[in-house]
Scaffold this motif. Structure first.
Motif, short mmCIF file in Angstrom:
data_model
loop_
_atom_site.label_atom_id
_atom_site.label_comp_id
_atom_site.label_asym_id
_atom_site.label_seq_id
_atom_site.Cartn_x
_atom_site.Cartn_y
_atom_site.Cartn_z
N ALA A 1 -3.94 2.41 7.21
CA ALA A 1 -4.93 1.96 6.22
C ALA A 1 -6.28 2.63 6.48
CB ALA A 1 -5.07 0.44 6.26
N ASN A 2 -6.66 2.73 7.73
CA ASN A 2 -7.92 3.40 8.07
C ASN A 2 -7.86 4.88 7.73
OD1 ASN A 2 -9.60 1.30 9.06
ND2 ASN A 2 -8.37 1.22 10.92
N GLN A 3 -6.71 5.50 7.94
CA GLN A 3 -6.56 6.91 7.58
C GLN A 3 -6.67 7.08 6.07
OE1 GLN A 3 -2.74 7.70 9.37
NE2 GLN A 3 -3.63 8.34 11.32
N ALA A 4 -6.04 6.18 5.32
CA ALA A 4 -6.11 6.25 3.86
C ALA A 4 -7.53 6.02 3.38
CB ALA A 4 -5.16 5.23 3.23
N LEU A 5 -8.24 5.12 4.03
CA LEU A 5 -9.64 4.85 3.69
C LEU A 5 -10.48 6.09 3.94
CD1 LEU A 5 -11.18 2.39 2.63
CD2 LEU A 5 -11.72 1.80 4.98
N ALA A 6 -10.25 6.76 5.05
CA ALA A 6 -10.99 7.98 5.37
C ALA A 6 -10.68 9.09 4.38
CB ALA A 6 -10.67 8.44 6.79
N ALA A 7 -9.45 9.09 3.89
CA ALA A 7 -9.04 10.10 2.90
C ALA A 7 -9.42 9.70 1.47
CB ALA A 7 -7.53 10.33 2.99
N LYS A 8 -10.10 8.55 1.35
CA LYS A 8 -10.55 8.02 0.06
C LYS A 8 -9.39 7.67 -0.87
CE LYS A 8 -15.02 10.11 0.45
NZ LYS A 8 -16.10 10.86 -0.09
N ASP A 9 -8.26 7.33 -0.28
CA ASP A 9 -7.11 6.83 -1.05
C ASP A 9 -7.20 5.31 -0.97
OD1 ASP A 9 -4.74 6.17 -2.26
OD2 ASP A 9 -3.52 7.56 -1.08
N TYR A 10 -8.08 4.75 -1.78
CA TYR A 10 -8.43 3.34 -1.68
C TYR A 10 -7.27 2.42 -2.07
CZ TYR A 10 -13.02 5.40 -1.26
OH TYR A 10 -14.08 6.15 -0.85
N LYS A 11 -6.46 2.85 -3.00
CA LYS A 11 -5.31 2.03 -3.41
C LYS A 11 -4.34 1.89 -2.24
CE LYS A 11 -1.68 1.55 -6.81
NZ LYS A 11 -0.71 2.23 -7.62
N LEU A 12 -3.99 3.00 -1.61
CA LEU A 12 -3.07 2.96 -0.46
C LEU A 12 -3.70 2.18 0.70
CD1 LEU A 12 -0.43 3.80 0.88
CD2 LEU A 12 -1.56 5.93 1.57
N ALA A 13 -4.98 2.39 0.92
CA ALA A 13 -5.68 1.68 2.01
C ALA A 13 -5.59 0.18 1.80
CB ALA A 13 -7.13 2.12 2.09
N ARG A 14 -5.80 -0.24 0.57
CA ARG A 14 -5.75 -1.68 0.26
C ARG A 14 -4.34 -2.22 0.46
NH1 ARG A 14 -5.03 -5.51 -3.62
NH2 ARG A 14 -6.66 -7.09 -3.73
N GLU A 15 -3.33 -1.50 -0.03
CA GLU A 15 -1.95 -1.95 0.11
C GLU A 15 -1.55 -2.08 1.58
OE1 GLU A 15 0.43 0.82 -2.12
OE2 GLU A 15 -0.36 0.14 -4.04
N LEU A 16 -1.89 -1.07 2.35
CA LEU A 16 -1.55 -1.10 3.77
C LEU A 16 -2.31 -2.21 4.51
CD1 LEU A 16 -1.42 2.72 4.46
CD2 LEU A 16 0.50 1.13 4.61
N ALA A 17 -3.56 -2.43 4.12
CA ALA A 17 -4.35 -3.49 4.75
C ALA A 17 -3.75 -4.86 4.46
CB ALA A 17 -5.80 -3.42 4.27
N VAL A 18 -3.31 -5.06 3.22
CA VAL A 18 -2.69 -6.34 2.85
C VAL A 18 -1.39 -6.54 3.63
CG1 VAL A 18 -1.58 -7.58 0.95
CG2 VAL A 18 -3.81 -6.51 0.61
N GLN A 19 -0.61 -5.47 3.76
CA GLN A 19 0.64 -5.55 4.53
C GLN A 19 0.35 -5.81 6.01
OE1 GLN A 19 2.91 -1.98 3.81
NE2 GLN A 19 2.99 -2.34 1.60
N ALA A 20 -0.66 -5.16 6.54
CA ALA A 20 -1.04 -5.36 7.94
C ALA A 20 -1.47 -6.81 8.17
CB ALA A 20 -2.16 -4.41 8.34
N GLN A 21 -2.20 -7.35 7.21
CA GLN A 21 -2.64 -8.74 7.33
C GLN A 21 -1.43 -9.68 7.34
OE1 GLN A 21 -5.39 -9.94 4.29
NE2 GLN A 21 -5.76 -11.92 5.21
N ALA A 22 -0.47 -9.42 6.48
CA ALA A 22 0.74 -10.26 6.44
C ALA A 22 1.51 -10.16 7.75
CB ALA A 22 1.62 -9.85 5.26
N ASP A 23 1.64 -8.96 8.28
CA ASP A 23 2.34 -8.78 9.56
C ASP A 23 1.59 -9.48 10.69
OD1 ASP A 23 4.32 -7.27 8.37
OD2 ASP A 23 3.47 -5.33 8.95
N ALA A 24 0.28 -9.39 10.67
CA ALA A 24 -0.52 -10.04 11.71
C ALA A 24 -0.40 -11.56 11.64
CB ALA A 24 -1.98 -9.62 11.59
N LYS A 25 -0.40 -12.09 10.44
CA LYS A 25 -0.25 -13.55 10.28
C LYS A 25 1.13 -14.00 10.75
CE LYS A 25 -3.69 -14.46 6.74
NZ LYS A 25 -3.94 -14.99 5.40
N LEU A 26 2.15 -13.19 10.46
CA LEU A 26 3.50 -13.51 10.93
C LEU A 26 3.53 -13.48 12.45
CD1 LEU A 26 6.50 -14.07 10.47
CD2 LEU A 26 6.82 -11.59 10.24
N ALA A 27 2.93 -12.46 13.05
CA ALA A 27 2.89 -12.35 14.51
C ALA A 27 2.17 -13.55 15.12
CB ALA A 27 2.21 -11.05 14.91
#
Length: 144
Positions: free
Chosen positions: A70-96
């Motif tokens: 997500a950070n890489q996508a943010l740096a590449a200004k691919d905001y849609k991908l960054a957002r999707e990956l961030a939401v998925q990361a949040q879900a994985d973190a909450k599950l963990a």
């Protein structure tokens, strides 16, 4: 064509409006993506604090991997991908985090059950000892 011709000026105005609209869309996506990445980073940190690294390693590893992407996508200004990956990361973190808390609760429950078992054994021994004492005293009294 003449630079002052009304059609040329209208075309320039149209191009300017299109550029402004596109830049507005990009900045509108950037803010939510940046916020989502920050929220996800906090979710990963909370999960680690809850013991997810030891108790839910696969889930926290997946969350961390998605945060990096997500950070890489943010740096590449691919905001849609960054957002999707961030939401998925949040879900994985909450599950963990949930798995870590569940494992801790199970361990505490198991320890409490073991403590109760030991306590019952001690009570049973104490009751057995007092029952034997009472029987031996009754036998002594009857012999006199």
């Amino acid at each position: 064509m003449d630079k002052n011709h009304p059609m040329t000026q209208l075309a320039r105005l149209g191009c300017l409006c299109a550029v402004l609209a596109l830049s507005a869309c990009a900045s509108e996506q950037k803010a939510p993506a940046t916020a989502d990445v920050a929220v996800s980073r906090n979710a990963v940190e909370n999960a680690v604090s809850a013991g997810a690294a030891e108790l839910a390693p696969e889930e926290i590893s997946a969350a961390r991997d998605k945060m990096v992407r997500a950070n890489q996508a943010l740096a590449a200004k691919d905001y849609k991908l960054a957002r999707e990956l961030a939401v998925q990361a949040q879900a994985d973190a909450k599950l963990a985090q949930s798995k870590a808390r569940s494992a801790k609760a199970s361990a505490a429950s198991n320890q409490l059950n073991e403590d109760l078992r030991v306590l019952r054994e001690e009570v049973d021994r104490a009751n057995a000892g007092s029952t034997q004492m009472g029987t031996s005293q009754t036998g002594t009294t009857q012999q006199q």
